[in-house]
Design a protein around this motif. Structure first.
Motif, mmCIF file in Angstrom:
data_model
loop_
_atom_site.group_PDB
_atom_site.id
_atom_site.type_symbol
_atom_site.label_atom_id
_atom_site.label_comp_id
_atom_site.label_asym_id
_atom_site.label_seq_id
_atom_site.Cartn_x
_atom_site.Cartn_y
_atom_site.Cartn_z
ATOM 1 N N PHE A 82 0.832 -1.199 0.000
ATOM 2 C CA PHE A 82 0.000 0.000 0.000
ATOM 3 C C PHE A 82 0.873 1.258 0.000
ATOM 4 O O PHE A 82 1.902 1.307 0.676
ATOM 5 C CB PHE A 82 -0.890 0.034 1.250
ATOM 6 N N ARG A 83 0.413 2.263 -0.751
ATOM 7 C CA ARG A 83 1.003 3.595 -0.626
ATOM 8 C C ARG A 83 0.206 4.386 0.404
ATOM 9 O O ARG A 83 0.757 4.911 1.358
ATOM 10 C CB ARG A 83 1.006 4.320 -1.970
ATOM 11 N N THR A 84 -1.131 4.439 0.200
ATOM 12 C CA THR A 84 -2.041 5.066 1.162
ATOM 13 C C THR A 84 -3.344 4.275 1.175
ATOM 14 O O THR A 84 -3.623 3.493 0.269
ATOM 15 C CB THR A 84 -2.364 6.527 0.791
ATOM 16 N N GLY A 95 -1.096 5.778 5.962
ATOM 17 C CA GLY A 95 0.067 5.305 5.228
ATOM 18 C C GLY A 95 0.913 6.447 4.708
ATOM 19 O O GLY A 95 1.017 7.494 5.334
ATOM 20 N N GLY A 96 1.544 6.224 3.558
ATOM 21 C CA GLY A 96 2.382 7.249 2.956
ATOM 22 C C GLY A 96 3.853 6.895 2.932
ATOM 23 O O GLY A 96 4.654 7.613 2.343
ATOM 24 N N ALA A 97 4.245 5.783 3.568
ATOM 25 C CA ALA A 97 5.661 5.395 3.587
ATOM 26 C C ALA A 97 6.112 4.809 2.254
ATOM 27 O O ALA A 97 7.310 4.663 2.014
ATOM 28 C CB ALA A 97 5.923 4.398 4.713
ATOM 29 N N ASP A 108 9.230 0.697 1.293
ATOM 30 C CA ASP A 108 9.487 0.848 2.722
ATOM 31 C C ASP A 108 10.379 -0.282 3.236
ATOM 32 O O ASP A 108 10.001 -1.458 3.204
ATOM 33 C CB ASP A 108 8.155 0.857 3.473
ATOM 34 N N ASP A 109 11.578 0.079 3.755
ATOM 35 C CA ASP A 109 12.523 -0.953 4.180
ATOM 36 C C ASP A 109 12.258 -1.505 5.579
ATOM 37 O O ASP A 109 13.078 -2.270 6.103
ATOM 38 C CB ASP A 109 13.968 -0.451 4.075
ATOM 39 N N GLN A 110 11.116 -1.139 6.195
ATOM 40 C CA GLN A 110 10.701 -1.844 7.401
ATOM 41 C C GLN A 110 10.422 -3.314 7.086
ATOM 42 O O GLN A 110 10.553 -4.187 7.939
ATOM 43 C CB GLN A 110 9.428 -1.230 8.000
ATOM 44 N N PHE A 111 9.993 -3.556 5.843
ATOM 45 C CA PHE A 111 9.648 -4.897 5.385
ATOM 46 C C PHE A 111 10.782 -5.434 4.518
ATOM 47 O O PHE A 111 11.253 -4.766 3.603
ATOM 48 C CB PHE A 111 8.356 -4.869 4.569
ATOM 49 N N GLY A 148 8.280 2.653 12.945
ATOM 50 C CA GLY A 148 7.381 3.751 13.292
ATOM 51 C C GLY A 148 6.735 4.466 12.133
ATOM 52 O O GLY A 148 6.055 5.478 12.328
ATOM 53 N N ARG A 149 6.930 3.954 10.908
ATOM 54 C CA ARG A 149 6.273 4.550 9.742
ATOM 55 C C ARG A 149 5.008 3.760 9.441
ATOM 56 O O ARG A 149 5.076 2.544 9.248
ATOM 57 C CB ARG A 149 7.211 4.535 8.532
ATOM 58 N N GLU A 150 3.861 4.430 9.366
ATOM 59 C CA GLU A 150 2.595 3.724 9.165
ATOM 60 C C GLU A 150 2.574 3.074 7.787
ATOM 61 O O GLU A 150 2.712 3.743 6.764
ATOM 62 C CB GLU A 150 1.414 4.680 9.307
ATOM 63 N N ASN A 151 2.380 1.759 7.791
ATOM 64 C CA ASN A 151 2.341 1.019 6.539
ATOM 65 C C ASN A 151 1.812 -0.380 6.816
ATOM 66 O O ASN A 151 1.690 -0.792 7.971
ATOM 67 C CB ASN A 151 3.732 0.931 5.900
ATOM 68 N N LYS A 152 1.482 -1.094 5.752
ATOM 69 C CA LYS A 152 1.028 -2.468 5.931
ATOM 70 C C LYS A 152 1.324 -3.305 4.695
ATOM 71 O O LYS A 152 1.531 -2.787 3.592
ATOM 72 C CB LYS A 152 -0.462 -2.532 6.274
ATOM 73 N N ARG A 153 1.341 -4.605 4.895
ATOM 74 C CA ARG A 153 1.512 -5.572 3.823
ATOM 75 C C ARG A 153 0.528 -6.719 4.053
ATOM 76 O O ARG A 153 0.418 -7.231 5.170
ATOM 77 C CB ARG A 153 2.936 -6.145 3.794
#
Length: 300
Positions: A175-177, A183-185, A189-192, A205-210
Motif C-alpha cells: 500500500f502507498r495510502t 500510510g504514505g511510507a 518501505d525498508d521496514q519490510f 514507526g512509519r505507518e504502513n502495511k503488507r
C-alpha cells in the motif's frame, strides 16, 4: 496440565472479564464489551498487547487494542460494518478447558459474533472466532483476527512463506495510502524485508502495511529483551476466496504505537442459521533468539 490450569471470572480496568492462567501464560478476555483480548503475558510479566481504551477512536468506535474479531465485507475490507461499535455486554459459557464469549445479535444485520477459547497445552490456546447468521436472509463476508502487539526496541516480526513444492510462490499486496490518508511510507518501505523463505518486519514507526498469501499461515513476534516468542497460526485454505487473495497481514502504526498481526478467513455466504468459523492457535514461550522460518513451521 489440568491441576495447573486456572480459568476464572475477574475484572480488568473495571470491566467484567475472564482470565486463563497456565504455567506458561496468562490471558485476559474482556466480556463486558467486545469480545476482545486485553492481556497476554508470560506469568506476571509485561503485557505483549497494546491496550489503550479511549485513545484511538473513529466516531463511537474504540480501537481499545488487544485482540478483536473484525467482520469484513466482500470487496470492502474496511466498511462501515467493520467499524460498528461493539460495546454491549457478552454472555459467557464455560467448559472444562475454556469458555465461549458471545456478543448480542446485531439488530441490523442479525449476525452474532463470538470467540471460543480452549487451552490445548500450557503454552498454547486455540481461539475459534465465529459469526452466525440469525436472519432469514443471506449474509456474506469474512472474519479477521486482529492482534495489536506492543513492540519495543529490538522486537522483530516474521511471516514464513512458501509451501515447499516445485511451484512455490507467495503474493503480496503493498500500500502507498489507504482509508482517507493513512500510510504514505510508500512501496519501497525498508521496514519490510524479504528473505529466502520469509517476510521479516523491523518496525520503524512509519505507518504502513503488507497483506500476503502465505501457505504456512503463521505470523510471529520475537522480543529479545523479554526473551519471548509469540506466534499465531491460522490454517491456509488454498481454495478459499481470501481478501485480495491474501490470508495474513502486518500493520505498523505511527511511531510504533502498535504492530498488528492479522489473519483472515476466506469470504463466504451464510444461509440462515449457518456459522462461519476462523480458528487461530496462539503459542507463547520463552525464546532467547528469534526462530528461523523453518523452525516456526514445526511449531504447529
Amino acid at each position: 496440565m489440568s491441576s495447573k490450569l486456572s480459568i476464572k471470572r475477574t475484572k480488568f480496568g473495571g470491566l467484567a472479564a475472564m482470565e486463563i492462567r497456565t504455567t506458561e501464560l496468562r490471558l485476559v478476555v474482556i466480556t463486558a464489551k467486545g469480545p476482545r483480548i486485553a492481556v497476554l503475558t508470560r506469568g506476571d510479566g509485561p503485557n505483549l498487547l497494546m491496550w489503550a481504551p479511549g485513545k484511538y477512536l473513529r466516531g463511537k468506535w474504540d480501537l481499545m487494542g488487544g485482540h478483536r474479531l473484525w467482520v469484513a465485507r466482500p470487496g470492502a475490507d474496511e466498511a462501515e460494518e467493520t467499524y460498528a461499535t461493539d460495546n454491549q455486554a457478552c454472555t459467557v459459557e464455560t467448559f472444562a478447558k475454556g469458555f465461549t464469549v458471545s456478543a448480542p445479535v446485531d439488530p441490523i444485520h442479525r449476525t452474532q459474533r463470538g470467540v471460543k477459547f480452549t487451552v490445548r497445552a500450557a503454552d498454547r490456546i486455540e481461539i475459534e472466532h465465529f459469526v452466525t447468521n440469525h436472519s432469514d436472509m443471506l449474509w456474506s463476508g469474512g472474519l479477521w483476527g486482529l492482534t495489536c502487539t506492543l513492540p519495543i526496541a529490538g522486537t522483530t516480526y516474521q511471516m514464513p512463506l512458501g509451501d515447499g513444492s516445485s511451484w512455490d510462490y507467495a503474493t503480496m499486496v503493498a500500500f502507498r495510502t489507504w482509508g482517507g490518508g493513512h500510510g504514505g511510507a510508500g512501496f519501497g518501505d525498508d521496514q519490510f524485508r524479504l528473505t529466502d523463505d520469509a517476510l521479516v518486519l523491523n518496525p520503524a514507526g512509519r505507518e504502513n502495511k503488507r497483506m500476503v498469501k502465505a501457505d504456512p499461515g503463521i505470523v510471529a513476534m520475537h522480543d529479545p529483551a523479554r526473551k519471548v516468542l509469540f506466534a499465531i497460526h491460522a490454517a491456509y485454505q488454498p481454495d478459499g476466496n481470501y481478501p485480495l487473495g491474501t490470508n495474513l497481514a502486518f500493520y505498523v502504526g505511527p511511531k510504533n504505537f502498535m504492530v498488528e498481526m492479522e489473519t483472515m478467513s476466506p469470504l463466504t455466504t451464510l444461509k440462515p442459521q449457518q456459522t462461519l468459523k476462523h480458528t487461530e492457535t496462539w503459542l507463547l514461550r520463552e525464546a532467547k533468539n528469534a526462530p528461523t522460518a523453518k523452525t516456526l513451521k514445526t511449531l504447529f
